[in-house]
Design a protein around this motif. Structure first.
Motif, PDB file in Angstrom:
ATOM      1  N   ASN A 123     -42.597  50.148 -42.987  1.00 51.98           N
ATOM      2  CA  ASN A 123     -41.727  51.205 -42.602  1.00 51.98           C
ATOM      3  C   ASN A 123     -40.794  51.547 -44.021  1.00 51.98           C
ATOM      4  N   ARG A 124     -41.408  50.932 -45.445  1.00 49.43           N
ATOM      5  CA  ARG A 124     -40.180  51.739 -46.472  1.00 49.43           C
ATOM      6  C   ARG A 124     -40.853  51.433 -47.519  1.00 49.43           C
TER       7      ARG A 124
ATOM      8  N   THR B 113     -46.071  54.792 -40.227  1.00 49.64           N
ATOM      9  CA  THR B 113     -45.460  54.072 -40.500  1.00 49.64           C
ATOM     10  C   THR B 113     -46.649  53.718 -41.687  1.00 49.64           C
ATOM     11  N   LEU B 114     -45.744  54.152 -43.380  1.00 50.37           N
ATOM     12  CA  LEU B 114     -46.628  53.316 -44.077  1.00 50.37           C
ATOM     13  C   LEU B 114     -45.331  52.646 -45.270  1.00 50.37           C
ATOM     14  N   SER B 115     -46.059  51.517 -45.693  1.00 52.80           N
ATOM     15  CA  SER B 115     -45.172  50.393 -46.462  1.00 52.80           C
ATOM     16  C   SER B 115     -45.228  50.567 -47.310  1.00 52.80           C
TER      17      SER B 115
ATOM     18  N   VAL C  73     -50.870  51.478 -44.012  1.00 51.65           N
ATOM     19  CA  VAL C  73     -50.776  51.496 -43.181  1.00 51.65           C
ATOM     20  C   VAL C  73     -50.125  50.213 -42.006  1.00 51.65           C
ATOM     21  N   ASP C  74     -48.818  50.678 -41.624  1.00 55.64           N
ATOM     22  CA  ASP C  74     -48.309  49.771 -41.116  1.00 55.64           C
ATOM     23  C   ASP C  74     -48.790  49.519 -39.703  1.00 55.64           C
TER      24      ASP C  74
ATOM     25  N   ARG D 182     -44.305  58.629 -47.878  1.00 52.48           N
ATOM     26  CA  ARG D 182     -44.276  58.002 -46.837  1.00 52.48           C
ATOM     27  C   ARG D 182     -43.555  59.000 -45.318  1.00 52.48           C
ATOM     28  N   LEU D 183     -42.628  59.201 -45.431  1.00 51.15           N
ATOM     29  CA  LEU D 183     -42.167  60.917 -44.977  1.00 51.15           C
ATOM     30  C   LEU D 183     -42.441  61.389 -44.586  1.00 51.15           C
TER      31      LEU D 183
END
Length: 352
Positions: free
Chosen positions: A339-340, A305-307, A220-221, A284-285
């Motif tokens: 976020n990627r 957002t997630l990485s 988790v960002d 992620r989306l």
């Protein structure tokens, strides 16, 4: 805590040991055996209560003083509630089976007596001229034993029915304990212990079948910043949201797990790297498309957002190597702006 009578496979044990020592160094925890046993159990996800206790200390930034270290050891090293529950249920199963065997033994004795009575009656009838009194006595004995046998059968039926219900209840209790032992209490997905076991099995199957196996590591960002700003209950809400999103995205053959803290992992059997990358982006989306709301105030807190990092298993490599490569891809995604999704292909020399 870890059960050292049934040790982890060497690859998993080495990974957990290195991770434990690394975390102890970062948090300035002296690496003596008592502390190491606690941190090994933490990174392996063996004890949800221990995980929650250390996570809370990490969240609050309290630090690990000698007193806190001693408290963790006293609280979690000497006694494990889940083992006590398993022992209790196991003893109850043993008692129930013992009672059933006792009932069956009693019924067997009654059957033997009934057989003797029938043999006596048959022998009486086979004589040339049995006396009426002998016939009447044999009939009376058979009738008595028949009534006794009928009573025994009714008692046995009742007792077996009662024992059957008890054993079914114990089976449900064991199933519940198994679920609790394999599930992360907060997110309701697999815990670290289950992740390690499932990944070990998936690697063996990939080795033998030569089918692809991929692994996602997800983080988790800016989770600490969110926790510090909005509080831990809302942080827990985010972790639950991610757990649900993982389950909604992956297939039945896949395994989603809470790897530790705000880090998650997904084991993807029979999955090539390109598909794994696509699944990671779907996750992620899905998470980014949801808005976190403070249920108490109704305030919208924004986007989560997630990485993610993706890696594919190479036949012959160790579990540690696979996890490390996925981790490296995850950290690259963080360095590249978050976020990627990044994969082993993005690592220098394919991450080798």
């Amino acid at each position: 805590m870890a059960d050292y009578r049934n040790p982890d496979p060497i690859d998993i044990a080495l990974h957990c040991a290195r991770a434990a020592l690394g975390m102890m160094e970062r948090h300035r925890v002296p690496p003596h055996p008592e502390n190491f046993s606690i941190w090994y159990a933490y990174v392996s996800g063996r004890n949800p209560d221990l995980t929650q206790a250390i996570d809370e200390i990490l969240r609050t930034g309290t630090g690990f003083s000698a007193e806190i270290n001693d408290t963790l050891y006293e609280r979690f090293a000497a006694f494990t509630p889940e083992k006590a529950e398993l022992r209790e249920v196991g003893q109850r199963v043993e008692d129930a089976v013992g009672r059933m065997l006792e009932y069956l033994s009693h019924a067997s004795q009654g059957t033997t007596k009934y057989g003797i009575a029938l043999e006596t009656f048959s022998g009486c009838l086979n004589t040339d001229a049995p006396a009426p009194s002998e016939i009447n006595g044999a009939i009376a004995a058979v009738l008595t034993e028949t009534r006794t046998m009928a009573d025994l059968n009714r008692q046995l039926e009742r007792r077996l029915a009662s024992s059957g219900r008890e054993i079914r209840q114990l089976r449900d209790a064991l199933d519940s304990l198994q679920r609790e032992a394999s599930t992360d209490a907060l997110t309701q997905i697999a815990n670290r212990k289950t992740f390690d076991a499932v990944l070990s099995l998936a690697v063996r199957e990939a080795e033998s079948s030569r089918r692809p196996l991929s692994l996602l590591m997800i983080d988790v960002d800016h989770f600490k910043s969110f926790n510090d700003t909005y509080g831990h209950p809302l942080g827990d809400q985010i972790l639950k949201l991610i757990g649900r999103s993982l389950i909604e995205t992956i297939q039945a053959k896949d395994t989603a797990a809470r790897y530790g803290g705000e880090e998650f992992a997904v084991i993807l059997p029979e999955t090539e790297l390109d598909t794994a990358i696509s699944i990671a982006n779907d996750i992620r989306l899905r998470v980014a498309g949801r808005r976190v709301t403070n249920r108490r105030t109704g305030e919208t807190l924004g986007q989560v957002t997630l990485s993610a990092g993706a890696a594919q298993f190479s036949p012959g490599e160790s579990i540690t190597s696979l996890v490390h490569r996925a981790d490296e891809a995850l950290y690259l995604a963080k360095r590249e702006g978050r976020n990627r999704v990044m994969s082993q292909r993005d690592l220098p020399q394919d991450g080798i």
